[in-house]
Motif scaffolding. Structure first.
Motif, short mmCIF file in Angstrom:
data_model
loop_
_atom_site.label_atom_id
_atom_site.label_comp_id
_atom_site.label_asym_id
_atom_site.label_seq_id
_atom_site.Cartn_x
_atom_site.Cartn_y
_atom_site.Cartn_z
N LEU A 145 -25.96 36.91 -44.11
CA LEU A 145 -25.51 36.13 -42.97
C LEU A 145 -24.76 36.98 -41.96
CD1 LEU A 145 -24.44 33.00 -44.98
CD2 LEU A 145 -26.58 33.44 -43.80
N ALA A 146 -24.66 38.26 -42.23
CA ALA A 146 -24.09 39.18 -41.25
C ALA A 146 -24.97 40.40 -41.19
CB ALA A 146 -22.67 39.58 -41.66
N GLY A 147 -25.18 40.93 -40.02
CA GLY A 147 -26.09 42.06 -39.87
C GLY A 147 -25.50 43.33 -40.45
N ILE A 148 -26.37 44.18 -40.90
CA ILE A 148 -25.94 45.48 -41.43
C ILE A 148 -26.45 46.55 -40.48
CG2 ILE A 148 -26.24 47.10 -43.31
CD1 ILE A 148 -24.45 44.80 -44.02
N ALA A 149 -25.55 47.34 -39.94
CA ALA A 149 -25.95 48.44 -39.08
C ALA A 149 -26.37 49.61 -39.96
CB ALA A 149 -24.79 48.85 -38.17
N PHE A 150 -27.64 49.96 -39.88
CA PHE A 150 -28.15 51.00 -40.75
C PHE A 150 -27.86 52.40 -40.22
CE2 PHE A 150 -30.64 47.79 -42.87
CZ PHE A 150 -30.65 48.26 -44.18
N LEU A 151 -27.22 52.50 -39.07
CA LEU A 151 -26.96 53.83 -38.53
C LEU A 151 -26.13 54.67 -39.49
CD1 LEU A 151 -26.25 52.96 -34.79
CD2 LEU A 151 -28.36 53.80 -35.81
N GLY A 152 -25.11 54.03 -40.08
CA GLY A 152 -24.29 54.76 -41.04
C GLY A 152 -25.10 55.17 -42.25
N LEU A 153 -25.95 54.27 -42.72
CA LEU A 153 -26.80 54.57 -43.86
C LEU A 153 -27.72 55.74 -43.56
CD1 LEU A 153 -28.10 53.91 -46.62
CD2 LEU A 153 -29.56 52.28 -45.42
N PHE A 199 -34.50 45.01 -39.03
CA PHE A 199 -34.45 43.57 -39.28
C PHE A 199 -33.02 43.05 -39.26
CE2 PHE A 199 -34.61 39.58 -41.45
CZ PHE A 199 -35.87 39.07 -41.19
N GLY A 200 -32.12 43.71 -39.97
CA GLY A 200 -30.75 43.22 -40.08
C GLY A 200 -30.06 43.08 -38.74
N GLN A 201 -30.11 44.14 -37.94
CA GLN A 201 -29.42 44.11 -36.65
C GLN A 201 -30.03 43.08 -35.72
OE1 GLN A 201 -30.90 46.67 -38.20
NE2 GLN A 201 -29.98 48.65 -37.65
N THR A 202 -31.33 42.87 -35.84
CA THR A 202 -32.04 42.01 -34.89
C THR A 202 -31.99 40.54 -35.28
OG1 THR A 202 -33.55 43.85 -34.42
CG2 THR A 202 -34.24 41.64 -33.71
N PHE A 203 -32.22 40.26 -36.56
CA PHE A 203 -32.41 38.87 -36.97
C PHE A 203 -31.25 38.28 -37.79
CE2 PHE A 203 -36.80 40.50 -36.45
CZ PHE A 203 -37.20 39.64 -35.43
N ASN A 204 -30.51 39.08 -38.52
CA ASN A 204 -29.44 38.55 -39.35
C ASN A 204 -28.06 38.63 -38.70
OD1 ASN A 204 -31.12 37.80 -41.38
ND2 ASN A 204 -30.64 39.50 -42.75
N ASP A 205 -27.89 39.60 -37.83
CA ASP A 205 -26.58 39.80 -37.19
C ASP A 205 -26.21 38.59 -36.34
OD1 ASP A 205 -24.36 40.63 -35.75
OD2 ASP A 205 -25.12 42.66 -35.46
#
Length: 421
Positions: free
Chosen positions: A5-13, A382-388
Motif C-alpha cells: 500500500l506504499a510505493g517502494i523506490a527501487f533506486l536505492g535497491l 510497478f511500485g513507484q507507478t501503481f502502488n505509491d
C-alpha cells in the motif's frame, strides 16, 4: 492479495545491488558432508503459508530450513541491504510484482536446468513463472498465490429477492445485483451493495484490472513501459464503479479507504457483493454462506490478478543443492496437496487444482482453476507507478471514479512517463 500500500523506490535497491551479485551465477560448491541447514526469508504477508511449508519439510527431511519472517514494509530495504553486503539468505521469497527487479539485478540464481527437469514444469503457475523469467532463463518458482475474485453474501441475496445461488457473470450484472442489495436492504445504513478501496492504488489494480483482462483488454504494453489505462476497456470499468458510488451503493467510506481495512466489511455481513482476495475465504465466519465467482468484464469473460510471492535461490548461496531440494519439494504433490490444499491455499500447480481436499469445496476448485487464466502485470517500475500513494495511477483512478474523468488522458501520459523513467 497482500497488497503493497506504499510505493517502494527501487533506486536505492539498484544502487546497492548493481555490482553486488554479478551475473546471478554461483561458484560451484563441493557437496556438504552432512545435513545442511539453509536460511530462508519471507515477508510477514505470507508468513502463515511459509511457516506451514517449512514445518512440514523439516519434519521429514535431513536438511533443515531456518525461516526468518520480516515485516512486509521493511522487506525490500532488508533485501537491498543484504544484497549490498553479499549476505542474502540461501532462499528468499518476494512479492511476484517485484521479482523482475530482483532478477534484473542478479539477486537470484539461474535454475533453468533444474526447473526443466521437473515433470510438471508446464503446470507451474504461468503468470508467476513469466515474471521469474529473464532472457529465457528461469530464476524463481511460485511460492504463495493470492487471486482476486468476487464474493457474494447468499443470505443478503435471499433477503433482497435475488437468487442466492447465482452470482454475477458480468460486470453489468455485478452492478445490478449490488444496486438491488442497496435498494432493498440499505435503508438503515448498515448494509451496502458493494465496497472497494477507493484511495488505494494496489486495491484498484487488484480488483479493477481483471475486468479489463476479462474483456480482452490490457492495461500496459508487454514491456511495461506504456500505460493503456485511457482505453475503452478500462474507462468502462471506471464508469461502472463511478455510477455505483454516485448512487451510494458503495458505502460512505469507499472514497477514503486506503487499503488496511478494505476487506474487513464483507466478513461482518455488511456487503452484498465485492471483489476480495481469495485467501480470505478460509478466514470467513464458519456460518456465513458465501458464493465465489470469477471477476468478469462488462459483458462477460473471466480473469484474476494473480498475486502472492515467488521464491528463488539467492545468487550468493553456498548451499544451492540443499536450497533446490527444499524449493522443488514445495511444488511437489506432497507439499501442494498435503500442506497447501489441506489449508485451502491456492495451489502453485494447475494440474492439481482439483484434489481430495479442494473437491470438498467447489469454490476452492474454481479459485485454483483461475491460476491458469489470470495475469500478473510486468513493469520494472510497478511500485513507484501503481502502488505509491503519491504515484500517477492513484490520481488517475480517483479522478476517473470520483472526480474529473476528462483528466484521464493527461494522467495516463504521466503513468507512461513514470513507467519509462
Amino acid at each position: 492479495m497482500r497488497l503493497r500500500l506504499a510505493g517502494i523506490a527501487f533506486l536505492g535497491l539498484l544502487a546497492l545491488t548493481a555490482a553486488a551479485c554479478g551475473s546471478g551465477g554461483s561458484e560451484k560448491q563441493p557437496p556438504a558432508a552432512g545435513p545442511v541447514t539453509i536460511t530462508m526469508w519471507t515477508r510477514a504477508a505470507t508468513q502463515a503459508q511459509s511457516e506451514r511449508l517449512v514445518k512440514a519439510y523439516n519434519s521429514n527431511h535431513k536438511n533443515q530450513v531456518k525461516l526468518t519472517v520480516i515485516p512486509t514494509d521493511n522487506y525490500q530495504p532488508r533485501i537491498a541491504a543484504a544484497a549490498g553486503a553479499k549476505q542474502l539468505p540461501d532462499v528468499f521469497a518476494a512479492d511476484v510484482i517485484f521479482v523482475p527487479n530482483y532478477t534484473s539485478q542478479g539477486l537470484f540464481m539461474d535454475i533453468t536446468d533444474k526447473v526443466g527437469a521437473l515433470p510438471y514444469k508446464d503446470s507451474l503457475a504461468p503468470s508467476h513463472m513469466k515474471l521469474g523469467t529473464l532472457d529465457g532463463k528461469f530464476y524463481t518458482l511460485p511460492h504463495t498465490l493470492d487471486l482476486s475474485v468476487w464474493f457474494w453474501n447468499k443470505d443478503l441475496y435471499a433477503k433482497a429477492g435475488l437468487d442466492p445461488e447465482k452470482g454475477p457473470k458480468t460486470l453489468k450484472e455485478f452492478a445490478q445485483q449490488a444496486t438491488t442489495i442497496q435498494q432493498k436492504l440499505g435503508k438503515d445504513g448498515k448494509v451496502h451493495g458493494t465496497f472497494f478501496g477507493g484511495n488505494c492504488g494496489g486495491c484498484y489494480v487488484f480488483t479493477f484490472w481483471p475486468s479489463v483482462w476479462a474483456a480482452g483488454g490490457q492495461v500496459m504494453n508487454p514491456e511495461g513501459t506504456t500505460s493503456l489505462n485511457d482505453q475503452p476497456a478500462m474507462t468502462e470499468v471506471f464508469k461502472t464503479y463511478r455510477d455505483l458510488y454516485e448512487k451510494k451503493v458503495t458505502g460512505p467510506t469507499a472514497k477514503e479507504e486506503q487499503g488496511p481495512t478494505w476487506t474487513g466489511f464483507f466478513p461482518k455481513g455488511e456487503i452484498g457483493v465485492m471483489p476480495m482476495p481469495s485467501t480470505t475465504l478460509g478466514t470467513m465466519p464458519a456460518d456465513m454462506k458465501i458464493g465465489v465467482t470469477p471477476i468478469a468484464g462488462p459483458d462477460g469473460g473471466e480473469s484474476t490478478f494473480v498475486g502472492g510471492d515467488s521464491i528463488g535461490i539467492s545468487s550468493t548461496s553456498k548451499n544451492a543443492d540443499a536450497a533446490w531440494e527444499f524449493l522443488s519439494w514445495t511444488v511437489s504433490d506432497e507439499a501442494q496437496v498435503e500442506v497447501m490444499a489441506k489449508n485451502k491455499d491456492v495451489l502453485a500447480r494447475t494440474d492439481l487444482s482439483s484434489n481430495k481436499y479442494s473437491a470438498a469445496d467447489p469454490r476452492v476448485v474454481l479459485i485454483n482453476s483461475l491460476v491458469a487464466k489470470g495475469q500478473t502485470p510486468f513493469a520494472l517500475r510497478f511500485g513507484q507507478t501503481f502502488n505509491d500513494p503519491q504515484g500517477p495511477w492513484l490520481r488517475l483512478a480517483r479522478e476517473a471514479v470520483f472526480g474529473d474523468a476528462s483528466k484521464i488522458p493527461q494522467l495516463n501520459a504521466e503513468i507512461t512517463k513514470s513507467l519509462q523513467q
